[in-house]
Design a protein around this motif. Sequence first.
Motif, short mmCIF file in Angstrom:
data_model
loop_
_atom_site.label_atom_id
_atom_site.label_comp_id
_atom_site.label_asym_id
_atom_site.label_seq_id
_atom_site.Cartn_x
_atom_site.Cartn_y
_atom_site.Cartn_z
N CYS A 109 0.85 -1.20 0.00
CA CYS A 109 0.00 0.00 0.00
C CYS A 109 0.88 1.25 0.00
O CYS A 109 1.94 1.28 0.64
CB CYS A 109 -0.88 -0.02 1.26
SG CYS A 109 -1.90 1.44 1.45
N HIS A 111 0.32 3.95 1.40
CA HIS A 111 0.25 4.74 2.63
C HIS A 111 1.46 4.38 3.50
O HIS A 111 2.44 5.11 3.52
CB HIS A 111 -1.07 4.49 3.38
CG HIS A 111 -1.18 5.24 4.66
ND1 HIS A 111 -1.71 4.70 5.80
CD2 HIS A 111 -0.79 6.52 4.98
CE1 HIS A 111 -1.66 5.60 6.78
NE2 HIS A 111 -1.11 6.72 6.31
N LEU A 112 1.44 3.21 4.14
CA LEU A 112 2.56 2.83 5.00
C LEU A 112 3.10 1.44 4.66
O LEU A 112 3.81 0.84 5.46
CB LEU A 112 2.15 2.89 6.48
CG LEU A 112 1.84 4.30 7.01
CD1 LEU A 112 1.36 4.24 8.46
CD2 LEU A 112 3.04 5.22 6.89
N GLY A 113 2.74 0.93 3.49
CA GLY A 113 3.38 -0.29 3.01
C GLY A 113 2.72 -1.60 3.39
O GLY A 113 3.31 -2.67 3.18
N CYS A 114 1.51 -1.58 3.93
CA CYS A 114 0.84 -2.84 4.27
C CYS A 114 0.48 -3.60 2.98
O CYS A 114 0.20 -2.98 1.95
CB CYS A 114 -0.46 -2.57 5.03
SG CYS A 114 -0.21 -2.09 6.74
N CYS A 127 -6.98 -2.17 1.62
CA CYS A 127 -5.86 -2.27 2.55
C CYS A 127 -6.41 -2.36 3.97
O CYS A 127 -7.16 -1.47 4.40
CB CYS A 127 -4.93 -1.07 2.42
SG CYS A 127 -3.55 -1.18 3.60
N CYS A 129 -4.94 -2.10 6.87
CA CYS A 129 -4.29 -1.34 7.95
C CYS A 129 -5.03 -0.06 8.32
O CYS A 129 -5.28 0.20 9.50
CB CYS A 129 -2.84 -1.02 7.58
SG CYS A 129 -1.83 -2.51 7.56
N HIS A 130 -5.38 0.75 7.31
CA HIS A 130 -6.06 2.02 7.62
C HIS A 130 -7.24 2.23 6.67
O HIS A 130 -7.58 3.35 6.32
CB HIS A 130 -5.08 3.20 7.55
CG HIS A 130 -3.84 2.97 8.35
ND1 HIS A 130 -2.67 2.51 7.79
CD2 HIS A 130 -3.60 3.08 9.68
CE1 HIS A 130 -1.75 2.36 8.73
NE2 HIS A 130 -2.29 2.69 9.88
N ALA A 131 -7.79 1.11 6.20
CA ALA A 131 -9.03 1.11 5.41
C ALA A 131 -8.93 1.84 4.06
O ALA A 131 -9.90 2.44 3.60
CB ALA A 131 -10.19 1.67 6.23
N ALA A 132 -7.77 1.79 3.43
CA ALA A 132 -7.64 2.41 2.11
C ALA A 132 -8.36 1.55 1.07
O ALA A 132 -8.41 0.33 1.19
CB ALA A 132 -6.17 2.56 1.72
N PRO A 144 -6.21 7.10 3.47
CA PRO A 144 -5.09 8.01 3.60
C PRO A 144 -3.95 7.92 2.56
O PRO A 144 -3.07 8.78 2.59
CB PRO A 144 -4.53 7.64 4.99
CG PRO A 144 -4.86 6.20 5.16
CD PRO A 144 -6.17 6.00 4.44
S1 FES Z 1 -0.96 1.13 5.04
FE1 FES Z 1 -2.64 0.92 3.71
S2 FES Z 1 -4.02 2.38 4.44
FE2 FES Z 1 -2.34 2.60 5.72
#
Ligand code: FES
Length: 172
Positions: A109, A111-114, A127, A129-132, A144
């Motif tokens: 992802c 955002h932060l790589g999930c 995603c 982790c933060h619902a992307a 995000p």
């Molecule tokens: S790592 Fe995917 S939304 Fe934050």
Amino acid sequence: MPNDEACVREEAAGGVSRRTFLTAGIVVLGGAISALLGATGLSYFISPAFKKDEEDWVDIGRASDMKPGAPLKVDFVARKRDAWVVTEKRSSAWVSTDGKEFTVFDPRCTHLGCPYRWDQAREQFLCPCHAAVFDAKGQVVSGPPPRPLDRFAAKVVEGRLLIQPQAIKGAA
Ligand code: FES
């Protein structure tokens, strides 16, 4: 000895003796063999520095196995050569195709790589982790992430799909 006398007579007459000729021949032949072995050895040691571009491409499977519709997650092993050291790294990619062109997404992802997943019912990448949410083309739908999904360069060679697993940042 008769041979030595013959050599001395030939040299005294201003000619090249058989011994001198043979010695020169051996020196020249030895030099040629040394040069050949040296060049071969040198090319062995310096050639890794020139192979980098070819080895950046990773074969991830038959292109015909990638069907239009749902993106396919493909696992692969990337081998990276750094001069004489070869390291292996397991990774994966999401492959999407319309039957002609291939789009290969970095599985992390933006955002932060999930790692994200494909939701077939919604036809979106999600995603956890933060619902992307990303659409099938990797564009951000919500959440995000600052940019679309990153991509890997891809090409088809003799029916095989090759990728370069260095992320190309998705254009915002
Ligand atoms: S790592 Fe995917 S939304 Fe934050």
